[in-house]
Design a protein around this motif. Structure first.
Motif: not given
Lengths: 518, 332
Positions: B180-205
């Motif tokens: 469960t910890v691994i899943v959560a951390l993978v979620g944080v990493i993928l989410g961070t990537l999505a937020l900071s490095r994708t157009r969709a993420g930039q649109s959220i900000f």
């Protein structure tokens, strides 16, 4: 989506097919005709001014051009073919960009992010390539001679630079027509120059400019042709060089040239200082980094101008007197009685009221009616045991609507539907209903049209004659000089000099502002 | 003639820029700094604190709220809020238990589909119906909790996980770290990537930073809003399902108040409640911070869980005060 270099068009001024044209555009709102069969056209590389009093239909026309509204009759032609914009995005995609006086970007995001939002360069994994984005943003801004760190958040830049970023963004997308709606109203003089040079760059690239402004100097500098609107209809289209200023004003106002000449566009008369003892005495007003040891005495019936550059402490001085700003030192007395500093209610009780600079943010309650806006501050005075009688309110509202010539369909009209000048009058009415002794005005005529400006200025004059003590802050030298009997000039937070009598003219004021003293 | 007499005065600008920079760094990494301080304090105060089993335990306990808080961060970044996650968490657990009769696929797919659909529905109301997120998801909180009770005979049934593989996901791990910890951390990493490095993420900000400007810039504002509520629903569903695996059953009454602790963690992690600024790393620190506080109170032993709620509440209040001060000094 790629960033293409703007296509170069033939030299400006050449007769060419219009890039954007409106034919017989009519727009009605609930029975009121806002635009009446408006025709106008703008050619590539041309700069066209759009002028008119508030309520002439300028904003409506812009909104039709940018897809916010759809015309009820008539049509828009883009490059010769009929265009229908169902929403702003359609107009943008068709190459129409709008630069508003408020910058429509994201303050917390960086300059580069703002320029490329929605079309960020990506690497082969589909992830945003920030290195390329930063380099591209830099390249884009370089073209306009704007030198900023594009990785900094937008809000850390001056407003003028932010506007350039907005401009760079829209032009880099595909703008063929840039509509500028009062672009200079919050810019510093230096920034205005930059904006103008960018405008000529854009025109060289064949981009058409539609320039909307109340400032006549700018219109004559920036535009070559003008469309003048009045009451929703075009009253004149022509070369600016053929239309003298006085005629321009008379066309906008619908008054004869002679009358305009006689009354002038600003109508203050120098007020006579009475010999009565001062009603307002401020001593040693000080607040760290803002104002330092400001003293002033104002007699009833006097209009005292407060001159100074932006950041000189002129607005801060007003705020200190009105109790909006806390003071480190100093005191304010009204009729010899001290006013508790830093308390707005105390200042109001003492008879000091202030018309703030930003009426949208600090004054008007846009969704309330004219009546509610007027009686808002006076409610405590109009109520008994917490209940306020509608009859008392109506009496007050009627008196002020008549006296200030507030143009509204009824006291129940929502205030945001009124023109800027009428909104300003509603604000003044609100404070007059408090029966003040001292009226502090911060930029009372900013953003309102020539006609309303003259009315507001005449009103200020009249109020002073009735014995009100008035302090006037304006960034227009002319307004300060014509409106005030005496001008206190601030520099870097303290009093530089005071102009009196015959010295109150533009020449002396400019010298004082510049710190040049005989 | 009109002469505009505007010219800026420049002194003290550098000073202010420096102050703003410090404030901005504090806001982004304050939670991480506080976390380190607490870890050091804990290590010196309690002999059993800095042990592998205790830290691993903290991580496991944090993993479920962390997954929920990841989804919540997406929503809050757009300036919205999702109050339904606590109920969705319970629904995810119950559905995972029912779904486990069809094997591990059923245990994963059923909660994901249903919670995703509910998120979609809420997102539609917020994004296209232009309704207030607070009200829409408050309705979601009530309705979904009702749904959970409806499918469990008023909460009297606690469906058990019938698939041993799924229970293993919830209870086992690798190198002493739960999956469960691994899943959560993978979620944080993928989410961070999505937020900071994708157009969709930039649109959220962008949407959170200024919705009107985003509309003017032609960003798909409604689609962005819709998507964050789906993400939040999915995250809550996944967290609930994993929690069911962890406890071998779908308990209908779990997750009450979870939305509030998720929001607290996100805010403590430096994400602005008005949107436009924040990070998942901050949220990670925020969740861990709350867990560590809880763990330390447990270590004292003489204090009960009510005290923990008081401490968390006071802590949140302090953080909000500090954030407000920092925001003001940055003129946000």
């Amino acid at each position: 989506m790629t960033i293409e270099p703007p296509t170069t068009a033939p030299l400006p001024g050449s007769v060419e097919a219009p890039v954007l044209e409106a034919r017989g555009v009519t727009k009605r709102f609930a029975g009121v005709t806002a635009l009446r069969s408006v025709d106008f056209a703008v050619r590539p590389g041309e700069s066209l001014a759009l002028m008119g009093e508030n309520g002439a239909g300028k904003s409506t026309l812009i909104k039709v051009l940018t897809g916010v509204y759809q015309p009820d009759e008539g049509e828009l032609l883009l490059g010769g073919s009929i265009a229908k914009f169902a929403r702003p995005l359609d107009a943008q995609r068709a190459g129409i960009s709008t630069i508003y006086q408020e910058v429509n970007l994201i303050p917390l995001m960086s300059v580069a992010q703002n320029i490329f939002l929605g079309r960020e360069p990506r690497n082969r994994f589909g992830l945003i390539d920030f290195t390329k984005m930063v380099a591209d943003a830099r390249g884009l801004l370089d073209v306009y001679g704007i030198d900023v760190d594009v990785r900094k958040p937008l809000r850390s830049l001056a407003l003028g630079v932010q506007q350039m970023v907005a401009l760079a963004r829209s032009v880099s997308i595909n703008a063929r027509i840039v509509i500028m709606d009062e672009p200079t109203s919050s810019l510093e003089a230096r920034e205005v120059e930059t904006l103008f040079s960018v405008v000529s760059l854009l025109r060289e690239q064949g981009i058409a400019i539609v320039y909307v402004s109340h400032r006549m100097d700018e219109i004559y500098r920036v535009a070559e042709r003008i469309v003048i609107l009045r009451d929703g209809a075009v009253v004149r289209v022509g070369q600016l060089s053929d239309i003298p200023r006085v005629e321009l004003v008379s066309l906008m106002l619908g008054r004869s040239v002679e009358k305009v000449r006689r009354s002038g566009s600003t109508a203050f008369s120098a007020t006579n200082a009475s010999t009565a003892p001062p009603v307002l005495v401020a001593e040693d007003l000080s607040r760290r980094h803002q104002i330092d040891g400001v003293d002033m005495q104002i007699r009833p019936g006097e209009v005292v101008g407060l001159g100074g550059l932006l950041g000189s402490g002129r607005s801060e001085t007003l705020k200190a007197i009105a109790g909006v700003m806390q003071l480190d030192r100093g005191r304010v007395t009204v009729d010899g009685k001290p006013v508790r500093s830093g308390s707005v209610p105390a200042a109001i009780r003492a008879g000091i009221v202030m018309l703030p600079e930003d009426r949208k943010a600090e004054g008007i309650v846009p969704n309330l009616s004219v009546r509610d806006n007027i009686v808002l501050a006076a409610l405590p005075r109009l109520s008994h045991a917490g209940f306020s009688s509608r009859r008392n309110q109506d009496a007050v509202v009627e008196v002020f609507m008549k006296r200030l010539h507030i143009k509204a369909s009824s006291p129940d009209q929502i205030v945001s539907e009124l023109s800027g000048g009428n909104q300003q009058k509603v604000m003044i009415a609100r404070w007059l209903a408090m029966r003040p002794k001292v009226l502090l005005l911060d930029e009372p005529t900013r953003g309102i049209d020539v006609g309303a400006k003259a009315e507001v200025q005449a009103l200020i004059d009249e109020l002073a004659r009735e014995g009100l003590a008035i302090v006037l802050v304006s960034s227009e030298v002319e307004e300060v000089v014509e409106g005030s009997g005496r001008v206190i000039v601030l520099r870097d937070g303290s009093i530089e000099t005071e102009l009196q009598g015959a010295d109150v003219d533009e020449e002396h004021l400019l010298a004082a502002l510049a710190g040049v003293n005989e | 003639m009109t002469v505009a007499i505007e010219q800026s005065v420049k002194p003290a600008v550098d000073n202010r820029a420096r102050r703003e920079l410090i404030a901005s760094v504090l806001q982004s990494y304050g939670a991480a700094v506080a976390l380190v301080v607490l870890l050091v304090v804990g290590a010196f105060s309690f002999p059993t604190f800095l042990t592998f089993s205790n830290l691993s335990n903290i991580l496991t306990q944090s993993s479920f709220p962390l997954i929920v808080a990841v989804g919540m961060t997406f929503v809050i970044l757009t300036g919205g809020i999702d109050l339904s996650v606590g109920s969705m968490f319970a629904l995810g657990g119950v559905l995972a238990a029912y779904g486990s009769s069809w094997g591990i696929v059923g245990a994963v797919v059923l909660p994901l589909v249903v919670c995703g659909m509910i998120g979609l529905f809420q997102g539609l109301l917020v994004a296209y119906g232009k309704m207030a997120p607070f009200i829409v998801t408050l309705a979601g909180l009530l309705a979904v909790r009702g749904l959970v009770l409806a499918v469990t005979n008023g909460g009297s049934t606690t469906p058990l996980i019938k698939n041993p593989a799924f229970t293993a996901v919830g209870q086992d791990g690798i190198f002493g770290i739960h999956w469960t910890v691994i899943v959560a951390l993978v979620g944080v990493i993928l989410g961070t990537l999505a937020l900071s490095r994708t157009r969709a993420g930039q649109s959220i900000f962008a949407v959170g930073g200024s919705e009107s400007a985003s509309i003017f810039m032609g960003l798909p504002v409604a689609r962005v809003k819709l998507s964050v509520y789906i993400v939040s629903g999915l995250c809550a569903g996944v967290a609930g399902a994993l929690n069911a695996g962890y406890s071998s059953s779908g308990v209908p009454i779990v997750g009450v108040g979870l939305e509030l602790s998720a929001i607290s963690a996100v805010v403590i992690g430096g994400t602005l409640l008005v949107g436009g600024r924040g990070s998942l790393v901050g949220t990670l620190a925020g969740v861990l911070l709350l867990s560590v506080i809880q763990n330390m109170i447990n270590q004292v032993g003489s204090l009960n869980s009510s005290v923990q709620a008081v401490v968390s509440g006071v802590f949140l209040a302090i953080v909000v005060v500090i954030q407000t001060v920092l925001s003001r000094s940055q003129r946000l």
